[in-house]
Design an enzyme around this catalytic site. Structure first.
Site, PDB file in Angstrom:
ATOM      1  CE  LYS A 154      -9.838   7.711 -16.773  1.00  0.00           C
ATOM      2  NZ  LYS A 154     -10.340   6.679 -15.996  1.00  0.00           N
ATOM      3  CB  ALA A 179     -14.279   2.186 -19.478  1.00  0.00           C
ATOM      4  CG  ASP A 180     -14.139   7.288 -15.016  1.00  0.00           C
ATOM      5  OD1 ASP A 180     -12.711   7.127 -14.712  1.00  0.00           O
ATOM      6  OD2 ASP A 180     -14.606   7.701 -14.228  1.00  0.00           O
ATOM      7  CB  THR A 181     -16.192   2.908 -12.651  1.00  0.00           C
ATOM      8  OG1 THR A 181     -16.131   1.953 -13.751  1.00  0.00           O
ATOM      9  CG2 THR A 181     -17.525   2.429 -11.991  1.00  0.00           C
ATOM     10  N   GLY A 197     -19.025   4.794 -18.020  1.00  0.00           N
ATOM     11  CA  GLY A 197     -18.785   5.670 -19.344  1.00  0.00           C
ATOM     12  C   GLY A 197     -18.022   4.744 -20.215  1.00  0.00           C
TER      13      GLY A 197
END
Length: 217
Positions: free
Chosen positions: A64, A86-88, A123
């Site tokens: 991203k 960010a990514d969850t 992340g």
């Protein structure tokens, strides 16, 4: 971004948040950080074959950030910039739970999470004006109580689950389901604040510039 000249000291860097998530924006604003722009990146979030949840969270955050940098470049934007992404990912063991788009998906997630522990990986990737890439991966363990049919039916009716990893939003009604949390609460919401602020501060971004109380006349 690699190899770009160091920005002039007088040129303040901008912060671009590579996300359309109102939760991530609100978390940054909570600690006094206001992004200069939102630049969500549309990337394929499908896990690779046998990909571990923690690896997926880290990979998507990096993807991203890179996609947002490419969009910024394509628009001809210039000047020093930080790009934050960010990514969850929510998982039970090695099983990655979806970002629920249908009630059936959400119900399946709630049934799986009921009365058991799961892990939430977030992340974070920061691209800096000097071309550096900084990464953090935060793991949080969460345990839900055993959910009754009323719990599940009521939560499904709320539609808070829509678009949420694992089919729930911990900052909403689902907070009443949490028996135990070990790790980063803000990471479960979508952006681990301690790690994010540390990344930004370590690269010279003025994270506390907005903290001073305006002087009263």
């Amino acid at each position: 971004m690699i190899g770009r000249p160091r920005p002039a000291a007088s040129e303040a860097p901008r912060l671009i948040l590579a996300s359309a998530s109102p939760r991530r924006l609100a978390l940054l604003q909570q600690v006094g950080i206001e992004p200069h722009a939102l630049l969500p990146a549309d990337v394929d979030e499908t896990p690779e074959r046998a990909e571990l949840p923690r690896v997926l969270a880290a990979r998507l955050a990096a993807t991203k950030a890179e996609a947002a940098a490419a969009l910024s470049d394509a628009r001809g934007e210039t000047g020093p910039r930080f790009i934050l992404a960010a990514d969850t990912v929510v998982s039970v063991g090695r099983r990655i739970l979806p970002k629920c788009e249908t009630q059936d998906e959400a119900e399946a997630c709630l049934r799986l999470l009921s009365g058991r522990a799961h892990r939430v990986y977030t992340g974070v990737t920061l691209l800096t004006p000097r071309g550096a890439r900084r990464h953090r991966l935060v793991e949080t363990r969460v345990r839900f109580k055993r959910l009754s049919l009323l719990d599940m039916d009521s939560y499904l009716a709320s539609r808070e689950w829509s678009g949420k990893a694992g089919g729930y939003a911990i900052q909403g009604f689902a907070a009443s389901f949490v028996v135990r949390l070990v790790g980063s609460y803000s990471g479960v919401v979508g952006l681990p604040l301690h790690e994010t602020v540390s990344l930004l501060a370590g690269e010279g971004f003025p994270v506390q510039a907005g903290w001073a109380e305006p002087q009263r006349l």
